[in-house]
Design a protein around this motif. Structure first.
Motif, PDB file in Angstrom:
ATOM      1  N   UNK A 139      -1.547  10.443   9.589  1.00 46.87           N
ATOM      2  CA  UNK A 139      -1.140   9.457   8.579  1.00 46.87           C
ATOM      3  C   UNK A 139      -2.269   8.486   8.227  1.00 46.87           C
ATOM      4  N   UNK A 140      -3.475   8.756   8.709  1.00 46.50           N
ATOM      5  CA  UNK A 140      -4.604   7.900   8.328  1.00 46.50           C
ATOM      6  C   UNK A 140      -5.010   8.081   6.875  1.00 46.50           C
ATOM      7  N   UNK A 184      -4.143   7.864   3.260  1.00 40.42           N
ATOM      8  CA  UNK A 184      -3.087   7.079   2.620  1.00 40.42           C
ATOM      9  C   UNK A 184      -2.875   7.473   1.161  1.00 40.42           C
ATOM     10  N   UNK A 225     -10.051  10.849   8.306  1.00 39.92           N
ATOM     11  CA  UNK A 225     -10.520   9.657   9.024  1.00 39.92           C
ATOM     12  C   UNK A 225     -10.331   9.812  10.531  1.00 39.92           C
ATOM     13  N   UNK A 226      -9.282  10.530  10.917  1.00 41.54           N
ATOM     14  CA  UNK A 226      -9.008  10.678  12.352  1.00 41.54           C
ATOM     15  C   UNK A 226     -10.097  11.485  13.051  1.00 41.54           C
ATOM     16  N   UNK A 269     -11.209  13.579  19.602  1.00 45.07           N
ATOM     17  CA  UNK A 269     -10.363  12.455  19.979  1.00 45.07           C
ATOM     18  C   UNK A 269     -10.524  12.135  21.465  1.00 45.07           C
ATOM     19  N   UNK A 279     -16.954   5.057  17.539  1.00 42.63           N
ATOM     20  CA  UNK A 279     -16.848   5.006  16.087  1.00 42.63           C
ATOM     21  C   UNK A 279     -18.051   5.712  15.464  1.00 42.63           C
ATOM     22  N   UNK A 321     -18.090   3.703  10.292  1.00 41.93           N
ATOM     23  CA  UNK A 321     -16.949   2.899  10.745  1.00 41.93           C
ATOM     24  C   UNK A 321     -17.448   1.625  11.432  1.00 41.93           C
ATOM     25  N   UNK A 375      -9.107   1.527   3.512  1.00 40.68           N
ATOM     26  CA  UNK A 375     -10.265   1.721   4.388  1.00 40.68           C
ATOM     27  C   UNK A 375     -10.589   3.189   4.689  1.00 40.68           C
ATOM     28  N   UNK A 376      -9.613   4.010   5.077  1.00 40.90           N
ATOM     29  CA  UNK A 376      -9.973   5.407   5.360  1.00 40.90           C
ATOM     30  C   UNK A 376     -10.653   6.089   4.167  1.00 40.90           C
ATOM     31  N   UNK A 386     -14.212   4.671   3.703  1.00 45.38           N
ATOM     32  CA  UNK A 386     -15.162   5.142   4.706  1.00 45.38           C
ATOM     33  C   UNK A 386     -15.553   6.593   4.410  1.00 45.38           C
TER      34      UNK A 386
END
Lengths: 162, 795
Positions: free
Chosen positions: A33-34, A36, A74-75, A81, A86, A90, A105-106, A109
């Motif tokens: 869900x990063x 948007x 973005x994730x 992970x 960063x 980021x 932001x996502x 970036x």
């Protein structure tokens, strides 16, 4: 239909309806869900991802176009992970207060990373031009531009010694 | 203790990590088990009678769970959406307050008015059913502009509201103003429009509601700036539920700017529907839906007159405004163009007499309410524009005219003729600072260079003052507020000395998790990293009025400061016991309790530990635990002010206005985190620049359709529209807030529209132009230039 693609460095196989936008695939099916959704006319850029290295508004992509492609969201930007590491871009946004509410932001970036990948030493005017497809309502863009300039320097740092 | 990061420092933000890595938790990101999806059916007409709604076909479609309409709302006896302000007209009568049903009943009054709520298993099924809902409309002629709405032959939105007039409001001494105008050496006159805006936070509004039958309990996740107020208004007044049975959560919210500080019908409808379908329901607005349902801002038509003596001293100021309320009264609606407008017409000047009349008018448009600045940008625009007009007419330099009329720094506290008393300020200091920072002295050379390139260059000034830190409850109550405007904070010290703050304000970009942690770190001497801020959940945070009106630091920060003081008071009592000293001999500094004049001391963490493991503890006189709460109600507004200078260039071939330089010197009182303050100023300024140069919500006068209903039609400021801005602070301290803070969230948006338009008018002054309405788009400017050229050719 079944599509196979590389998502954030890992191969994925997903069964999707062909008319599924990539935003829906990411957010609803894959729980990423990063990315948007800030508009419905491809004007805001909040959903920008890296599609084979290019910054693309994922609301304009249908899921079948991912077949065989590499997608970074973005994730996955800072690598695998499980760490708080960063990506330099980021980090530059953090250091330069390049975000307020965080919603754009996502996309910002991801756009910035693609911009600097193509143009390693952009001028301020080039950064502003490069960001014109991404809306931010909070920052007035000033600190975002500063972040991208700083991020460009940081992204190129490893190359200095070569 | 190490890692104390206190007031005045600029630590990077605690909240950044989750946003930078895609781990934010916005309402649209929330998923609940067995969740279904809701879609609102909205009126395609600006004004129509609903003759009937036939659900039959839509209900028969696959996946449909429920279709609810205004008739269902009426059958359940639910209330209408409340207005938080009840103002009175010049005649002493209360404003006209027609009901605002959460789903339209009998009539629709704007394009986007809600007709029905359709719930289905999937979003696609809900949309399909919404398309199929058969609504029989009798279309009526609409009225969208305020000038047209008050005409005797205008269509009426409400049968019992003659002339569509909600309220005919006034402020000030009319007789004194009339007398002053009689002896004036010069009167400047100006008619202007303050353009309608759409706030457009980047996150569209969204809500999820869930009902738990076992506990008879509701949870609503909503994109709100004030979850406790939503709970109170929705539970107590609309749905008539016990408040404790309703939990409202506003998690990460992607920008607000006022747009999310209202109780919206969608929130009440989805909560009510969740019980009916007994499954969690999710609704996320499309951006197009936001354009026709997010409350709009501004939309004034104004006539102003400024009386001056022969030396340019302001004698009196008279303002008449028609303010558009849209189709219904929203939460703060009638308060914005009245109480947040009239009292700001004094600006930073010593004008002795002011009179303001505002006609608050219903039209067939989206309800109008607060948008960043809310009333104060409108007031500043009128005042700072007419000062320029007066200067040009009297052939007095614009800066000199301002200097002659400014309130001197030593004249504070200063009682204006329009209710408010400014506690502190230094307008002249801000002006002089801005002139230097903007290199105003070098402007003529830059203008000459532009001229050589065939361009027009202009310089524009705007000073301003705003009333924020909303608000002293007693004062607001006299003006018509129906609620209180205090704030609350709890400082919960854990046994290890780590701290959780529970606060009633809401963080949606302002950096509260950082700023408030700095306040606690400073006051309690605890590490910055050891403080977490919790907000946005009525089940976790005691109470709060939320975030708007530049109030979070001013009112919420004060509550936090007070609660921290209470922790220190209790800590001293514990320390006195442990150190076997008198309470008055205990000193507290930088996280250490010590006995004055000795080397005996206890750390903050040791005191916290003793409070939770009270083996050696004065249990006879002191409760265990270390947690304190404070409510703070300010005694006055705060009055940030400043001076903004815009420098623009116009390409006469295309009419394009380019913002070349922007300088702001603002008095925001004590600065807790200068990095965050600068960010607030940047963003605020650009929203004001957006109003001045780009943004305009336009309705078709015949159909009442919103013509600027997408980002393709409504021009938002983008990165390549703007230069880097210079923002500086020139602070005087607020005399009545605990830390001397004044607030900074809205100052940029208040100062910038007038500065930019004054610069545009300056650039066109050689063509005889004395005013340009916003937004100064290429089309508008090109026409002005062409008309002026034709006029000059004719002469």
């Amino acid at each position: 239909m079944i599509i196979k693609f590389t998502l954030n460095g890992r191969s994925r196989k997903v069964d999707v309806e062909p008319a599924t936008p990539v935003t829906d695939l990411l957010r609803e099916t894959l729980n990423l869900t990063g990315t948007h959704v800030g508009c419905d006319t491809s004007q805001c850029g909040a959903c920008t991802v890296l599609f084979n290295g290019d910054a693309v508004k994922s609301c304009t992509l249908l899921a079948p176009s991912l077949d065989g492609a590499a997608l970074t969201t973005i994730e996955g930007l800072s690598g695998s992970s499980g760490s708080n590491r960063l990506h330099p871009m980021q980090e530059a946004f953090h250091e330069n207060h390049g975000l307020q509410c965080g919603f754009c932001t996502p996309g910002m970036v991801m756009t910035a990373v693609a911009l600097v990948t193509r143009n390693p030493a952009p001028t301020e005017a080039e950064v502003r031009h490069g960001l014109e497809g991404n809306l931010c309502r909070c920052t007035g863009y000033q600190n975002i531009v500063a972040s991208v300039m700083a991020g460009a320097v940081a992204m190129n740092e490893p190359a200095i010694g070569e | 203790m190490s890692n104390i990061i206190g007031i005045g420092k600029a630590p990077r933000r605690k909240e950044d990590f989750r946003f930078l890595t895609g781990r934010g938790n916005y309402v649209a990101d929330v998923k609940r088990p067995d969740m279904v999806f809701g879609v609102f059916v909205r009126s395609p007409h600006a004004h129509a009678v609903i003759r009937g709604i036939d659900k039959t076909e839509a209900l028969a479609l696959p996946g449909v769970q429920a279709i609810l309409t205004g008739e269902d709302v009426a059958a359940d006896g639910l209330g209408s959406l409340p207005c938080g302000w009840g103002i009175h007209g010049a005649d002493g009568l209360p404003m006209k307050e027609p009901p605002f049903p959460m789903l339209a009943q009998g009539k629709v009054r704007f394009v986007g008015d809600m007709i029905a709520f359709v719930v289905a298993d999937t979003l696609r099924e809900a949309r399909a059913a919404a398309e199929c809902l058969a609504v029989d409309y009798e279309v009526l002629p609409p009225v969208v502009g305020v000038l047209e709405a008050v005409r005797s032959d205008a269509p009426l939105l409400f049968d019992d509201v003659p002339n569509n007039l909600c309220c005919d409001w006034e402020l000030g001494d009319k007789a004194a103003v009339t007398a002053a105008f009689r002896k004036a050496a010069h009167v400047a006159r100006l008619s202007l429009v303050n353009n309608r805006l759409i706030g457009n936070p980047m996150e569209p509004r969204a809500a999820i509601a869930e009902y738990n039958r076992g506990r008879d309990h509701y949870t609503l996740w909503t994109t709100s700036q004030f979850p406790h107020v939503v709970r109170f208004l929705m539970a107590a007044l609309v749905l008539k539920l016990p408040e404790q049975k309703v939990r409202v959560v506003a998690p990460d919210v992607g920008g607000g700017f006022g747009v999310k500080q209202f109780h919206y019908g969608e929130e009440a409808v989805i909560t009510w529907a969740a019980k009916k379908v007994e499954r969690p329901i999710k609704w996320v607005a499309d951006r197009s839906e936001g354009f026709v349902s997010d409350r709009h801002g501004r939309d004034h038509v104004t006539e102003a007159e400024l009386a001056l003596d022969e030396n340019g001293k302001f004698l009196a100021f008279k303002v008449t405004t028609l303010a558009n309320m849209g189709g219904y009264l929203s939460t703060f609606g009638p308060n914005i163009p009245t109480n947040l407008y009239g009292p700001l017409l004094s600006g930073v000047y010593t004008t002795p007499a002011i009179y303001c009349n505002v006609k608050v008018v219903f039209t067939n448009t989206v309800p109008v309410d607060a948008y960043r600045g809310a009333g104060r940008p409108e007031a500043t625009f009128v005042l700072e524009r007419i000062v320029d007009v007066a200067a040009a007419e009297m052939k007095i330099d614009r800066v000199e005219l301002r200097r002659r009329n400014m309130i001197a720094r030593d004249a504070y506290p200063y009682q204006t003729p329009v209710l408010v008393e400014y506690d502190s300020g230094d307008p002249l200091g801000c002006l002089e600072g801005a002139l230097t920072a903007a290199d105003a002295a070098g402007f003529s050379a830059r203008k000459a260079a532009s001229e050589r390139a065939g361009k027009f260059r202009g310089l524009g000034f705007s000073t301003y003052v705003e009333a924020c830190g909303l608000a002293p409850s007693r004062f607001a109550g006299r003006l018509g507020a129906r609620g209180g405007l205090y704030e609350s904070a709890t400082v919960r010290v854990h046994p290890t000395g780590q701290v959780t703050v529970l606060i009633g304000t809401h963080n949606h970009g302002q950096g509260h998790e950082t700023t408030f942690a700095q306040i606690v770190s400073d006051k309690l001497g605890v590490p910055f990293d050891g403080v977490d801020i919790v907000f946005g959940d009525t089940d976790r945070v005691q109470f709060g009025m939320g975030t708007y009106g530049s109030r979070s630091l001013v009112v919420g920060g004060a509550a936090l400061s007070k609660a921290s003081d209470k922790v220190i008071v209790k800590g001293k009592k514990i320390a006195a016991h442990l150190l076997e000293a008198g309470e008055h001999d205990i000193q507290f500094e930088a996280g250490v309790f010590s006995v004055a004049g000795t080397d005996r001391s206890k750390s903050f963490a040791e005191i916290a530990g003793a409070a939770y493991v009270p083996h050696n503890y004065p249990l006879e006189v002191l409760e265990p635990g270390l947690e304190e709460q404070a409510y703070y109600d300010p005694i006055n507004f705060t009055y940030p002010g400043g001076c903004h200078i815009a420098e623009i260039e116009i390409d006469p071939e295309t009419g394009t206005v380019t913002l070349e330089k922007y300088t702001a010197v603002d008095d925001v009182g004590t600065v807790i985190n200068p990095m965050i303050v600068a960010g607030q100023l940047h963003g605020g300024i650009v929203q004001g620049v957006g109003q001045a140069l780009f943004e305009n919500a336009v309705y078709d006068e015949v159909s009442g359709q919103l013509l600027s209903g997408s980002f393709m039609d409504y021009c938002m400021p983008r990165a390549d529209h703007l230069p880097n801005m210079t923002v500086e602070t020139h602070s005087t301290l607020c005399t009545h807030t605990p830390m001397g803070v004044k607030g900074c969230g809205e100052v940029g948006t208040i100062g910038s529209p007038a500065a930019v338009i004054n610069a545009v008018v300056d650039a066109l002054s050689h063509l005889g132009i004395h005013h340009v309405d916003m937004p100064a788009t290429p089309n508008r400017i090109w026409r002005i230039i062409q008309n002026a050229a034709m006029q000059q050719a004719a002469e």
